[in-house]
Scaffold this motif. Structure first.
Motif, PDB file in Angstrom:
ATOM      1  N   LEU A   1     -64.026  52.697  18.901  1.00  0.00           N
ATOM      2  CA  LEU A   1     -65.791  53.473  19.546  1.00  0.00           C
ATOM      3  C   LEU A   1     -66.506  52.813  17.700  1.00  0.00           C
ATOM      4  CD1 LEU A   1     -64.576  57.292  20.009  1.00  0.00           C
ATOM      5  CD2 LEU A   1     -65.497  55.695  21.379  1.00  0.00           C
ATOM      6  N   TYR A   2     -65.351  53.049  16.711  1.00  0.00           N
ATOM      7  CA  TYR A   2     -65.895  52.701  15.870  1.00  0.00           C
ATOM      8  C   TYR A   2     -66.865  51.380  15.006  1.00  0.00           C
ATOM      9  CZ  TYR A   2     -66.223  52.070  10.251  1.00  0.00           C
ATOM     10  OH  TYR A   2     -66.814  52.265   8.817  1.00  0.00           O
ATOM     11  N   GLN A   3     -65.700  50.032  16.073  1.00  0.00           N
ATOM     12  CA  GLN A   3     -66.270  48.905  15.668  1.00  0.00           C
ATOM     13  C   GLN A   3     -66.923  47.828  16.927  1.00  0.00           C
ATOM     14  OE1 GLN A   3     -62.299  48.028  13.271  1.00  0.00           O
ATOM     15  NE2 GLN A   3     -63.006  46.690  15.115  1.00  0.00           N
ATOM     16  N   ASP A   4     -66.915  49.127  18.333  1.00  0.00           N
ATOM     17  CA  ASP A   4     -67.986  48.571  19.571  1.00  0.00           C
ATOM     18  C   ASP A   4     -69.101  49.169  19.562  1.00  0.00           C
ATOM     19  OD1 ASP A   4     -65.357  46.806  19.358  1.00  0.00           O
ATOM     20  OD2 ASP A   4     -64.332  47.366  21.114  1.00  0.00           O
ATOM     21  N   HIS A   5     -69.050  50.398  19.481  1.00  0.00           N
ATOM     22  CA  HIS A   5     -70.443  50.880  19.849  1.00  0.00           C
ATOM     23  C   HIS A   5     -71.260  51.447  18.465  1.00  0.00           C
ATOM     24  CE1 HIS A   5     -68.804  51.947  24.012  1.00  0.00           C
ATOM     25  NE2 HIS A   5     -67.791  52.023  22.930  1.00  0.00           N
ATOM     26  N   GLY A   6     -70.423  51.379  16.779  1.00  0.00           N
ATOM     27  CA  GLY A   6     -71.214  52.019  16.608  1.00  0.00           C
ATOM     28  C   GLY A   6     -71.902  52.917  16.454  1.00  0.00           C
ATOM     29  N   GLY A   7     -72.896  52.761  15.312  1.00  0.00           N
ATOM     30  CA  GLY A   7     -74.095  54.143  15.571  1.00  0.00           C
ATOM     31  C   GLY A   7     -75.737  53.871  16.106  1.00  0.00           C
ATOM     32  N   ARG A   8     -75.976  54.647  16.052  1.00  0.00           N
ATOM     33  CA  ARG A   8     -77.923  54.444  16.583  1.00  0.00           C
ATOM     34  C   ARG A   8     -78.367  53.152  16.092  1.00  0.00           C
ATOM     35  NH1 ARG A   8     -79.360  58.686  19.158  1.00  0.00           N
ATOM     36  NH2 ARG A   8     -82.009  58.179  19.075  1.00  0.00           N
ATOM     37  N   VAL A   9     -77.844  51.896  15.063  1.00  0.00           N
ATOM     38  CA  VAL A   9     -79.016  50.949  14.535  1.00  0.00           C
ATOM     39  C   VAL A   9     -77.733  50.468  14.190  1.00  0.00           C
ATOM     40  CG1 VAL A   9     -80.829  52.246  13.651  1.00  0.00           C
ATOM     41  CG2 VAL A   9     -78.912  52.211  12.167  1.00  0.00           C
ATOM     42  N   ALA A  10     -76.696  50.085  14.098  1.00  0.00           N
ATOM     43  CA  ALA A  10     -75.305  49.723  14.312  1.00  0.00           C
ATOM     44  C   ALA A  10     -75.335  47.935  15.008  1.00  0.00           C
ATOM     45  CB  ALA A  10     -74.137  49.666  14.069  1.00  0.00           C
ATOM     46  N   ASN A  11     -76.026  48.230  16.399  1.00  0.00           N
ATOM     47  CA  ASN A  11     -75.918  47.164  17.114  1.00  0.00           C
ATOM     48  C   ASN A  11     -77.260  46.200  17.066  1.00  0.00           C
ATOM     49  OD1 ASN A  11     -73.395  46.849  18.416  1.00  0.00           O
ATOM     50  ND2 ASN A  11     -73.944  48.982  19.138  1.00  0.00           N
ATOM     51  N   THR A  12     -78.236  46.922  16.231  1.00  0.00           N
ATOM     52  CA  THR A  12     -79.307  46.643  16.459  1.00  0.00           C
ATOM     53  C   THR A  12     -79.691  44.887  15.344  1.00  0.00           C
ATOM     54  OG1 THR A  12     -80.224  47.869  14.648  1.00  0.00           O
ATOM     55  CG2 THR A  12     -80.704  48.456  16.296  1.00  0.00           C
ATOM     56  N   VAL A  13     -78.100  45.315  14.616  1.00  0.00           N
ATOM     57  CA  VAL A  13     -78.241  43.804  13.561  1.00  0.00           C
ATOM     58  C   VAL A  13     -77.138  43.082  13.696  1.00  0.00           C
ATOM     59  CG1 VAL A  13     -79.337  45.508  11.995  1.00  0.00           C
ATOM     60  CG2 VAL A  13     -77.108  45.508  11.998  1.00  0.00           C
ATOM     61  N   ARG A  14     -77.466  41.652  13.149  1.00  0.00           N
ATOM     62  CA  ARG A  14     -75.946  40.790  13.562  1.00  0.00           C
ATOM     63  C   ARG A  14     -75.105  41.429  12.739  1.00  0.00           C
ATOM     64  NH1 ARG A  14     -77.229  35.037  10.581  1.00  0.00           N
ATOM     65  NH2 ARG A  14     -74.824  35.440  10.861  1.00  0.00           N
ATOM     66  N   LYS A  15     -73.616  41.796  13.637  1.00  0.00           N
ATOM     67  CA  LYS A  15     -72.166  42.020  13.303  1.00  0.00           C
ATOM     68  C   LYS A  15     -71.030  41.493  12.868  1.00  0.00           C
ATOM     69  CE  LYS A  15     -70.672  45.978  15.669  1.00  0.00           C
ATOM     70  NZ  LYS A  15     -70.797  47.025  16.712  1.00  0.00           N
ATOM     71  N   LYS A  16     -70.650  41.609  11.695  1.00  0.00           N
ATOM     72  CA  LYS A  16     -69.108  41.457  12.543  1.00  0.00           C
ATOM     73  C   LYS A  16     -67.607  41.970  11.887  1.00  0.00           C
ATOM     74  CE  LYS A  16     -69.400  36.749  10.479  1.00  0.00           C
ATOM     75  NZ  LYS A  16     -69.271  35.639   9.140  1.00  0.00           N
ATOM     76  N   VAL A  17     -67.138  41.935  12.317  1.00  0.00           N
ATOM     77  CA  VAL A  17     -65.484  42.348  12.738  1.00  0.00           C
ATOM     78  C   VAL A  17     -64.677  41.526  11.365  1.00  0.00           C
ATOM     79  CG1 VAL A  17     -63.443  44.300  13.417  1.00  0.00           C
ATOM     80  CG2 VAL A  17     -66.365  44.185  14.162  1.00  0.00           C
ATOM     81  N   VAL A  18     -64.102  41.608  10.581  1.00  0.00           N
ATOM     82  CA  VAL A  18     -62.893  41.070  10.496  1.00  0.00           C
ATOM     83  C   VAL A  18     -61.475  41.450   9.758  1.00  0.00           C
ATOM     84  CG1 VAL A  18     -65.073  39.534   8.918  1.00  0.00           C
ATOM     85  CG2 VAL A  18     -64.075  41.374   7.702  1.00  0.00           C
ATOM     86  N   THR A  19     -60.707  40.815   9.559  1.00  0.00           N
ATOM     87  CA  THR A  19     -59.316  41.166   9.026  1.00  0.00           C
ATOM     88  C   THR A  19     -59.258  41.354   7.633  1.00  0.00           C
ATOM     89  OG1 THR A  19     -58.151  38.855   9.670  1.00  0.00           O
ATOM     90  CG2 THR A  19     -58.545  41.063  11.127  1.00  0.00           C
ATOM     91  N   ASP A  20     -59.892  40.646   6.563  1.00  0.00           N
ATOM     92  CA  ASP A  20     -60.095  40.050   5.413  1.00  0.00           C
ATOM     93  C   ASP A  20     -61.255  40.556   4.849  1.00  0.00           C
ATOM     94  OD1 ASP A  20     -59.670  38.545   3.343  1.00  0.00           O
ATOM     95  OD2 ASP A  20     -58.068  38.074   3.843  1.00  0.00           O
ATOM     96  N   ALA A  21     -61.334  40.885   3.767  1.00  0.00           N
ATOM     97  CA  ALA A  21     -62.624  41.087   2.974  1.00  0.00           C
ATOM     98  C   ALA A  21     -63.589  39.133   2.624  1.00  0.00           C
ATOM     99  CB  ALA A  21     -62.574  41.683   1.541  1.00  0.00           C
ATOM    100  N   LYS A  22     -62.667  38.355   2.662  1.00  0.00           N
ATOM    101  CA  LYS A  22     -63.109  37.286   2.173  1.00  0.00           C
ATOM    102  C   LYS A  22     -63.641  36.273   3.472  1.00  0.00           C
ATOM    103  CE  LYS A  22     -58.832  34.138   2.824  1.00  0.00           C
ATOM    104  NZ  LYS A  22     -57.973  34.516   3.379  1.00  0.00           N
ATOM    105  N   ASP A  23     -63.827  36.678   4.409  1.00  0.00           N
ATOM    106  CA  ASP A  23     -63.835  35.865   5.947  1.00  0.00           C
ATOM    107  C   ASP A  23     -65.325  37.420   6.197  1.00  0.00           C
ATOM    108  OD1 ASP A  23     -62.301  34.736   6.319  1.00  0.00           O
ATOM    109  OD2 ASP A  23     -61.178  36.054   7.343  1.00  0.00           O
TER     110      ASP A  23
END
Length: 293
Positions: free
Chosen positions: A24-46
């Motif tokens: 839910l958190y990553q795919d849907h986000g909140g009211r504005v999370a999908n209005t910007v470029r979004k990236k989900v990563v497994t390592d902070a360096k990415d």
């Protein structure tokens, strides 16, 4: 559960809990999370975003030499910040929880983290936005369709043309009430298509308006922002995890939930802010007599 023995948290429930909230958190986000470029990563360096450079086309002369384009393309590296919350579940034997109970508690947790995603995106947008005179000096005016025309003037001055890319505008509930006094905004005959990603809002003059209650406010002057999709970014570190402990003195489970995220402005000339006087009540607005200050 036998007397004198602390309850245990079922392993399968631990996995199900985190998987559901992460989804839910990553795919849907909140009211504005999908209005910007979004990236989900497994390592902070990415957690790296690259801005879009401006490329020009020119006539090729006899020597074949040309200017280099895209030189202003930049690499933005986000620094994930840890956030967390403590969730109470007042049921010793978790197997007694119905699927509906679990769904509601997971939804509570997801919404909490989604609100945080929204707030971090808005904070980055407001901090990186260019000021405009829309709304009058110091926010003396109410929100109106005339302001929306001025928004397109600002965007066009930066080479962003109507209908070319997604543009979003975050307005407060009072700003929305101001706009609803004008038939060209309130009537379905004038508005555009539904917002992308099944977001709740209204499209008017090719700008997607989203009502957001936690925009900055000072002495009844509220700050709104409008921006292109490519101008802001959000990074989420895929390490959301809940650690459960049994609180014996309170007879409840305590879920220690953590996540990491960050947001930033990507394009300087793609995020703008404006101010509106929210002390003006909607019923005091006469749409027929209105002229912009």
């Amino acid at each position: 559960m036998s007397d004198g023995v602390n309850p245990t948290f079922p392993e399968w429930m631990q996995t199900e809990w985190d998987d559901k909230i992460i989804h839910l958190y990553q795919d849907h986000g909140g009211r504005v999370a999908n209005t910007v470029r979004k990236k989900v990563v497994t390592d902070a360096k990415d957690m790296i975003f690259r801005t879009i450079g401006k490329i020009t086309v020119e006539k090729i002369t006899g020597d074949g030499k040309r200017k280099r384009s895209g030189a202003k393309r930049q690499k933005i590296t986000l620094t994930p910040e840890a956030v967390g919350t403590l969730l109470e579940v007042k049921e010793a034997d978790l197997l007694r929880l119905t699927p509906d109970d679990r769904d509601h508690q997971q939804l509570e947790a997801y919404k909490a983290f989604s609100r945080d995603l929204d707030d971090v995106v808005v904070a980055a947008g407001v901090a990186g936005a260019k000021s405009t005179s829309i709304g009058g000096s110091g926010g003396t005016d109410f929100m109106s369709p005339v302001m929306i025309g001025y928004m397109w003037e600002e965007l066009n001055a930066q080479g962003i043309y109507q209908g070319e890319e997604e543009v979003y505008c975050l307005i407060s509930p009072r700003m929305h009430s101001h706009l609803m006094r004008f038939k060209e905004y309130a009537s379905a005959d004038y508005v555009g298509r539904d917002l992308p990603f099944k977001m709740k809002g209204k499209t008017y003059h090719d700008i997607n308006f989203i009502t957001f209650s936690r925009l900055p406010v000072s002495s009844n002057v509220r700050t709104g922002i409008f921006y292109t999709y490519e101008s802001l970014c959000l990074g989420i570190l895929q390490q959301q995890r809940t650690i459960w402990s049994w609180e014996n003195t309170e007879d409840l489970w305590l879920g220690n939930m953590k996540a990491e995220r960050d947001a930033a402005r990507l394009i300087e000339n793609g995020v703008f802010k404006f101010e509106v006087n929210e002390a003006i009540t909607p019923e005091s607005i006469d749409p027929e007599a209105y002229t912009a200050s």
